[in-house]
Design a protein around this motif. Structure first.
Motif, mmCIF file in Angstrom:
data_model
loop_
_atom_site.group_PDB
_atom_site.id
_atom_site.type_symbol
_atom_site.label_atom_id
_atom_site.label_comp_id
_atom_site.label_asym_id
_atom_site.label_seq_id
_atom_site.Cartn_x
_atom_site.Cartn_y
_atom_site.Cartn_z
ATOM 1 N N THR A 98 10.583 -6.915 16.676
ATOM 2 C CA THR A 98 10.991 -7.614 15.407
ATOM 3 C C THR A 98 12.626 -7.447 15.063
ATOM 4 O O THR A 98 13.210 -6.903 15.816
ATOM 5 N N ASP A 112 12.738 -13.134 14.214
ATOM 6 C CA ASP A 112 11.499 -13.160 14.133
ATOM 7 C C ASP A 112 10.932 -14.620 13.840
ATOM 8 O O ASP A 112 10.151 -14.954 13.282
ATOM 9 N N ARG A 113 11.910 -15.657 14.570
ATOM 10 C CA ARG A 113 11.478 -16.974 14.683
ATOM 11 C C ARG A 113 10.190 -17.048 15.477
ATOM 12 O O ARG A 113 10.194 -17.173 16.772
ATOM 13 N N ARG A 114 9.234 -17.733 15.153
ATOM 14 C CA ARG A 114 7.872 -17.994 15.769
ATOM 15 C C ARG A 114 8.131 -18.830 17.061
ATOM 16 O O ARG A 114 7.660 -18.558 17.968
ATOM 17 N N PRO A 117 6.469 -12.584 12.839
ATOM 18 C CA PRO A 117 6.439 -14.064 12.810
ATOM 19 C C PRO A 117 5.143 -14.615 12.357
ATOM 20 O O PRO A 117 4.022 -13.855 12.829
ATOM 21 N N GLU A 128 7.280 -21.725 6.362
ATOM 22 C CA GLU A 128 8.431 -20.852 7.078
ATOM 23 C C GLU A 128 9.969 -21.569 6.456
ATOM 24 O O GLU A 128 10.367 -22.350 6.877
ATOM 25 N N HIS A 132 16.483 -16.480 8.799
ATOM 26 C CA HIS A 132 15.012 -16.806 8.755
ATOM 27 C C HIS A 132 14.150 -15.766 7.812
ATOM 28 O O HIS A 132 14.574 -14.777 8.003
ATOM 29 N N ASN A 184 11.066 -15.896 7.190
ATOM 30 C CA ASN A 184 9.211 -15.942 7.492
ATOM 31 C C ASN A 184 8.450 -16.739 6.729
ATOM 32 O O ASN A 184 8.966 -17.494 5.692
#
Length: 909
Positions: free
Chosen positions: A498, A551-553, A575, A700, A758, A760
């Protein structure tokens, strides 16, 4: 610089006494580490780069000697990297690292320290070899070797950058090679030293080249006065030939490393400061640090005070020692203006790392003073006294300001003691031999004191910044508390972290798991382009994909990150689409394992494509979505793919900034418009209130600061104005900060035009978002916006399933070779997770095909409809060419030396 031959010259006795004194001084100096239970390994680069690379390279070497197989590629360095390029900057060309092979496996930490002591000894020994060639006296050379071996550039880099010590070993030997040529001896030694220097580290080789050129020119015009330009050009051509052959010999390592450097993420650019004047503070510290351990812009001081005594004498006798005098003048001028530091640093930031050369020349000046003490005049003594008075006033003043008595009074006390010996000798009350012995003792005490003051807790306490002995391997191997051992081993995937796991850097090699991050001076430039394209807020020059990529999915999933390992307290930063797996997590540990089923396969076929130029026009959040919807092609790609039908639209939110204390100019400011404010106090906060916060639920979210300009408050007189700032955002149980580094941190500085953070997936409606400005100053933003995209778990699963249906079925996966098969119904691009480099070659159905750069930083292969077998093979770029050039260089050396020397000697008759 040649000094009259003395009765007792440098010989075995000199080397023996040097070794005995070296051991004694080392015992006194480095006992500080033993007492404190510390290592030579710095908590920053030492812990994250130097020692782990030292250890891993030894592992590669041992495996090579056992199996005969060289590991060219390692999937555990970042996303995967070339081992020669990754380790070449530090250890591959380091001749001392290979001594560690004499130690058994498991004793790498002990070997690291033994190798360091050998390096230091070689610094002084190389000076003695040079001194012997120059016919310096036994006593003078002995004193000079101690001054040189324990000079502050050595002492400082013991705990900072071990390989920075190497040029101090090579420079005297290169000069020795030059002297051999001038004396009509063989040029082979000079050529071999060029080869060793070039293979050791190309960065310092660049500096050594210019310093050696300066030395050779000065020596030529000192020795060959009255010679014609024709004669000069012949000598110059001869040296250039020897130099180029040395470079040829080193090419097996040198050429691949230069290629790696050119294609690395570290792009210097023009320095962000004036090249004509340093900050005022620099000039003050230049004087202060001259006799005390200290550094600024890598101008490293800590000289022996005896060397300062030699300057008045050298100035008065400058005609007899013109070469030495003018070389020191040139070096002094170079230290005054940033343009020289920038040039010596490859036209990047003006770090004066070339100052490692100063102790060499100051040692020669001191020897000259010592050997000719009988020529000292009353005028010389007067100037020495004036210098001592000036330094005494300066250091006593510094003592009163800082209360650092040991640091600043030690050189004053030693200086006046030496002045007493000089004055006593000058009055013919002390024999020359006795004076030389006393001077050597004072130098020994001075250099020992400087080093202890630098390391010890009662001094500058550099030892506190190093790791505890016996802990490093354990700390590295237990980075995830062993939870990674629960992960499956029968498939290709990467593990991630993370945004709050900044301590995870190069540990993946220790645990033998592929990850995303690495911390190295040479990092794949294509991967850096990928991070910059996505405007990853975590991006740093030598860590392109750090801290979980914010933490970008989609980024994590597109890179094949199936598992994210982190502490339980950071679970909120996982994410979207990554859920905690209780079976893989450890119940009695703070570590958790989060898993996704929607990671992209290692390689898959994509039939939709968009050019890099068109993709660049999109919002960075839309660019990330492209990794799911299409493949990004280079503008010159020959692939003929369909353009995506549409791009997902982003939701843009409205809101107002509340008035805040200590922040001026924020009245009536709203989102989605320019913002100019003045922050009067550090850590001031401003709060954003959303108009309809409930609309963010299930989205998001991102906050985007565009076209940022920051002007710091004016610093008080004599102090630097830091241009660093950090923005911290708190929202949705997320607390994330982004740093803009100071313009004077040349190794890591780059200007952040925009900052994308980000936040989340939003689960609850929160109407307030807080921005903390951790630095006072004026801030200007062309626009500040909060945007989002919906997270639809079913849609994400569907998109991932399409990729897996078109995935390469892998039959064989090793470090340098991947084989598999794929069947597609229409023309497309085989997209891989392999970081782009020309070293990867692709074969489709046994035929070599040109690989392309896709998705900004990865390897792709155009593929036609049908069933195909695919093979990827890796070989270090230019390695074969470099090895061939090395062999040619060795052959050329013999012929060149034979033919050209005869021609040179004949033309000189």
């Amino acid at each position: 610089m040649q000094i009259q031959e003395q009765k007792k010259s440098v010989g075995f006795e000199t080397f023996f006494k040097y070794t005995v004194l070296f051991l004694g001084m080392s015992l006194a100096i480095f006992s500080v580490f033993f007492i404190q239970g510390k290592t030579f390994i710095w908590q920053n680069d030492g812990f994250h780069q130097h020692y782990p690379f030292f250890r891993e390279y030894l592992t590669i070497l041992r495996n090579f000697f056992q199996t005969g197989q060289w590991q060219s590629w390692d999937w555990n360095i970042g996303l995967g990297a070339d081992t020669l390029v990754s380790y070449g900057y530090y250890v591959v060309g380091d001749p001392f690292v290979y001594l560690a092979l004499l130690f058994p496996k498991g004793s790498e930490e002990f070997a690291f320290h033994v190798v360091m002591l050998v390096r230091i000894w070689c610094v002084g020994a190389s000076f003695l070899f040079y001194a012997r060639k120059m016919n310096l006296s036994h006593r003078g050379a002995l004193m000079g070797s101690l001054m040189y071996a324990f000079s502050h550039p050595v002492i400082y880099n013991v705990v900072r950058h071990p390989f920075f010590i190497h040029p101090m070993i090579f420079f005297p030997l290169l000069c020795l090679g030059i002297e051999k040529v001038f004396k009509k001896e063989s040029g082979i030694f000079f050529t071999l030293m060029v080869a060793i220097s070039a293979a050791s580290n190309f960065y310092f080789f660049y500096m050594l080249t210019w310093m050696v050129l300066l030395y050779a020119l000065v020596r030529y015009f000192s020795l060959e006065k009255g010679k014609s330009w024709k004669s000069f050009l012949k000598w110059f051509a001869y040296f250039v030939g020897l130099y180029l052959i040395g470079l040829l010999i080193a090419s097996g390592i040198f050429i691949p490393l230069v290629y790696g450097f050119i294609n690395a993420s570290r792009s210097p650019g023009s320095p962000p400061i004036s090249l004509f004047v340093y900050p005022l503070r620099y000039y003050g510290l230049l004087v202060i640090n001259s006799l005390t351990p200290g550094t600024i812009f890598w101008t490293i001081g800590g000289l022996s005070i005896v060397s300062i005594f030699s300057l008045p004498f050298l100035i008065r006798h400058r005609k007899q020692r013109a070469g030495l005098f003018w070389t020191l003048v040139a070096l002094g001028v170079m230290l005054l203006f940033p343009i020289f530091g920038s040039f010596m640093n490859g036209m990047s930031g003006p770090y004066n790392r070339f100052s490692f050369i100063v102790p060499f020349y100051m040692a020669l000046a001191t020897i000259y003073f010592m050997e000719n003490i009988q020529d000292l005049t009353n005028s010389d003594v007067t100037w020495i006294r004036r210098l001592m008075i000036a330094y005494s006033v300066l250091y006593i003043s510094a003592t009163l300001i800082t209360n650092d008595y040991i640091l600043y009074l030690t050189p004053v006390i030693l200086g006046w003691a030496i002045y007493g010996a000089v004055n006593y000798t000058q009055n013919n009350k002390l024999a020359k031999v006795s004076f030389q012995r006393i001077l050597t003792v004072f130098v020994l005490l001075n250099m020992t004191a400087n080093a202890i003051i630098f390391y010890a807790p009662f001094g500058k306490n550099a030892v506190s910044g190093t790791e505890n002995y016996g802990t490093i391997d354990d700390t590295y191997s237990k980075v995830f508390n062993g939870v990674e051992q629960n992960l499956p081993t029968d498939s290709q995937y990467r593990i991630g972290v993370t945004s709050h796991n900044n301590h995870v850097r190069n540990q993946y090699a220790y645990i033998n798991k592929p990850g995303t991050n690495s911390y190295a001076s040479l990092t794949n430039g294509a991967v850096a382009e990928f991070a910059q394209f996505l405007e990853a807020s975590s991006y740093q020059i030598i860590q392109p994909l750090r801290n979980g990529i914010d933490d970008r999915r989609i980024v994590n999933q597109s890179l094949g990150v199936k598992y994210i390992l982190t502490e339980r307290k950071y679970a909120d930063y996982l994410p979207s689409d990554y859920t905690i797996n209780p079976e893989l997590s450890v119940v009695d540990s703070d570590m958790i394992v989060a898993e996704t089923e929607n990671e992209a396969p290692f390689a898959y076929v994509e039939t939709n494509g968009l050019s890099h130029a068109e993709a660049q026009k999109l919002h960075p959040v839309q660019r990330e979505q492209l990794l799911t919807d299409a493949v990004i092609l280079e503008d010159d790609s020959k692939a003929n793919l369909a353009t995506p039908a549409e791009f997902s639209e982003l939701d843009i939110y409205e809101g107002q900034w509340r008035e805040a204390e200590h922040i001026r100019g924020q009245e009536n400011l709203s989102l989605n418009e320019p913002m100019e404010i003045t922050v009067d106090e550090a850590n001031s906060q401003i709060t954003l209130t959303f108009d309809r916060p409930e609309e963010l639920i299930g989205q998001e979210a991102f906050i985007y600061f565009e076209n940022i300009e920051f002007t710091p408050p004016k610093a008080s007189f004599g102090k630097d104005t830091s241009t660093a700032y950090r923005l911290k955002v708190d929202y949705n149980n997320q607390s994330k900060g982004v740093l803009q580094s100071d313009r004077y941190t040349f190794s890591s500085y780059f200007k952040r035009e925009n900052i994308l953070i980000h936040l989340n997936e939003v689960e609850e409606a929160e109407d307030a978002l807080t921005v903390t400005f951790q630095n006072a100053g004026d801030y200007s933003f062309e626009n500040v916006s909060v945007v989002s995209r919906p997270f639809d778990e079913e849609q994400a699963t569907h998109e991932a399933q399409i990729k897996k249906e078109h995935a390469l079925e892998i039959d064989s996966f090793t470090d340098e070779q991947i084989e598999g098969s794929v069947e597609v119904s229409e023309e497309g691009m085989l997209v891989t997770n392999i970081p782009y480099t020309k070293g990867w070659q692709a074969y489709v159905d046994g035929q070599k095909v040109p690989a392309e750069k896709v998705n900004i930083g990865f390897v792709g292969v155009p593929i036609s409809a049908g069933e195909h077998t695919i093979e990827f093979v890796y070989q270090t770029p230019f390695l074969k060419v470099g090895v061939a050039m090395s062999i040619f260089g060795l052959i050329a050396l013999a012929g060149y030396e034979l033919i050209y020397r005869r021609y040179l000697q004949k033309s000189s008759e």
